[in-house]
Design an enzyme around this catalytic site. Structure first.
Site, mmCIF file in Angstrom:
data_model
loop_
_atom_site.group_PDB
_atom_site.id
_atom_site.type_symbol
_atom_site.label_atom_id
_atom_site.label_comp_id
_atom_site.label_asym_id
_atom_site.label_seq_id
_atom_site.Cartn_x
_atom_site.Cartn_y
_atom_site.Cartn_z
ATOM 1 N N ASN A 103 36.026 32.424 37.292
ATOM 2 C CA ASN A 103 35.903 33.829 37.396
ATOM 3 C C ASN A 103 36.607 34.471 36.054
ATOM 4 O OD1 ASN A 103 36.326 36.694 37.927
ATOM 5 N ND2 ASN A 103 38.000 36.464 39.508
ATOM 6 N N TRP A 104 35.908 34.745 35.250
ATOM 7 C CA TRP A 104 36.412 35.202 33.701
ATOM 8 C C TRP A 104 37.224 36.699 33.951
ATOM 9 C CZ3 TRP A 104 32.030 34.452 29.644
ATOM 10 C CH2 TRP A 104 31.910 32.985 29.513
ATOM 11 N N LYS A 105 37.083 37.484 35.156
ATOM 12 C CA LYS A 105 37.310 38.762 35.092
ATOM 13 C C LYS A 105 37.326 39.703 34.011
ATOM 14 C CE LYS A 105 41.441 36.559 37.510
ATOM 15 N NZ LYS A 105 42.526 37.010 38.416
ATOM 16 N N HIS B 77 36.741 39.807 46.079
ATOM 17 C CA HIS B 77 38.090 39.438 45.340
ATOM 18 C C HIS B 77 39.147 40.312 45.658
ATOM 19 C CE1 HIS B 77 40.743 38.091 42.052
ATOM 20 N NE2 HIS B 77 39.946 37.034 42.081
ATOM 21 N N GLU C 108 41.835 32.412 48.827
ATOM 22 C CA GLU C 108 42.719 32.894 47.681
ATOM 23 C C GLU C 108 43.916 33.691 48.071
ATOM 24 O OE1 GLU C 108 40.344 32.507 43.796
ATOM 25 O OE2 GLU C 108 40.274 34.744 44.554
ATOM 26 N N SER D 8 45.957 30.034 41.052
ATOM 27 C CA SER D 8 46.544 28.967 40.179
ATOM 28 C C SER D 8 46.124 27.591 40.002
ATOM 29 C CB SER D 8 47.996 29.277 40.105
ATOM 30 O OG SER D 8 48.354 30.788 39.922
ATOM 31 N N GLU E 278 41.331 41.525 43.944
ATOM 32 C CA GLU E 278 41.646 42.463 43.078
ATOM 33 C C GLU E 278 40.912 43.605 43.430
ATOM 34 O OE1 GLU E 278 41.202 40.378 39.420
ATOM 35 O OE2 GLU E 278 42.955 39.176 39.876
ATOM 36 N N GLY F 126 40.631 31.102 37.931
ATOM 37 C CA GLY F 126 40.727 32.603 37.125
ATOM 38 C C GLY F 126 41.093 31.967 35.571
ATOM 39 N N GLY F 127 42.392 32.284 35.357
ATOM 40 C CA GLY F 127 42.869 31.877 34.041
ATOM 41 C C GLY F 127 42.581 30.660 33.152
ATOM 42 N N GLY G 112 47.023 34.333 39.651
ATOM 43 C CA GLY G 112 47.424 34.823 38.192
ATOM 44 C C GLY G 112 49.018 34.643 38.315
#
Ligand code: PEP
Length: 253
Positions: A12-14, A98, A170, A215, A100, A236-237, A176
């Site tokens: 997930n590149w956000k 998600h 999640e 993470s 977010e 993610g990251g 993150g």
């Protein structure tokens, strides 16, 4: 992992990337991912980069998808993107719900269920995210929160819809933050999710892939993915660094 289910690692590149950075990242990922089977690795990119993902990934085993969808098919919804448009760009997956989106854009369970249904109707595979906040975990309501979030989706799409979806657990406190749920903590919730699906259809529960997100890194992925109800990860990251992402893909395969 369970040998019956094909593992999936989805990045997930956000809201990160540029044409130049994406080209460099995907070139490295494509090179390293040649060893994985079709459908086992995916990247969910910002809408403007779907055409780039399509052109760079079409001839590779890597799938691509979006990070959100509209629940509507078309119409006066300024700024929204329909599932049919995503299909036009070859998307296989769409992240839905998600945390977010839930927290920053007030997406509630009913809206997320509607988006899941819209994705399925268009032939996309929704990656439906569920998970509790830190306050919810600390007050002991994790199971209740996850059950409520998932029930809203199951009520709308039924067992047949869940069979064509991927679920991602999640925990919000792990996204993150560098804090990962322990393999045992994650497995406990994954087992609850699978048991909840089994109440509707035991066969679907056995087959549905449940990813862990929060993470995940090359250093913790193998232990997480070794759990019997964890079928891969939503990343993610670490998905923005080719070697980190590839290390996680390797841990799932
Ligand atoms: C995510 O955004 O879905 C996620 C899991 O992020 P991170 O891996 O950075 O915690």
């Amino acid at each position: 992992m369970n040998a019956q289910r094909t593992p999936l690692v989805a990045g997930n590149w956000k809201m990160h990337g540029s044409l130049e950075a994406n080209a460099a990242l995907l070139a490295e990922v494509v090179k390293g991912a040649a060893v994985f089977g079709r459908g086992q690795v995916a990247v969910c990119v910002p809408f403007p980069y779907l055409a780039q993902a399509q052109s760079l990934l079409a001839a590779t085993p890597i799938s691509w998808g979006s990070q959100n969808v509209s629940q509507h098919t078309h119409g006066a919804y300024t700024g929204e993107v329909s599932c049919a448009m995503l299909k036009d760009f070859g998307c296989r997956y769409a992240i839905v719900g998600h945390s977010e989106r839930r927290a920053l854009y007030s997406e509630d369970d009913a809206l997320i269920a509607a988006k899941t249904a819209a994705a399925l109707a268009a032939g996309l595979t929704p990656i439906v995210c569920v998970g509790e906040s830190l306050a919810e975990r600390e007050s002991g309501v994790t199971a209740e929160v996850v059950r409520r979030q998932l029930a809203a989706v199951i009520d709308v799409v039924g067992a047949s819809g869940v069979a064509k979806s991927v679920i991602a657990y999640e925990p919000v406190w792990a996204i993150g933050t560098g804090k990962t749920a322990s393999p045992a903590q994650a497995q406990e919730v994954h087992a609850l999710i699978r048991a909840q699906v089994a109440q509707t259809d035991a066969g679907v529960a056995q087959g549905v892939r449940i990813l862990y997100g929060g993470s995940v890194k090359g250093s913790n992925a193998r232990e997480l993915f070794a759990q019997s109800d964890i079928d891969g990860g939503l990343i993610g990251g670490a998905a923005l660094v080719a070697q980190d992402f590839l290390a996680i893909c390797a841990a799932a395969n």
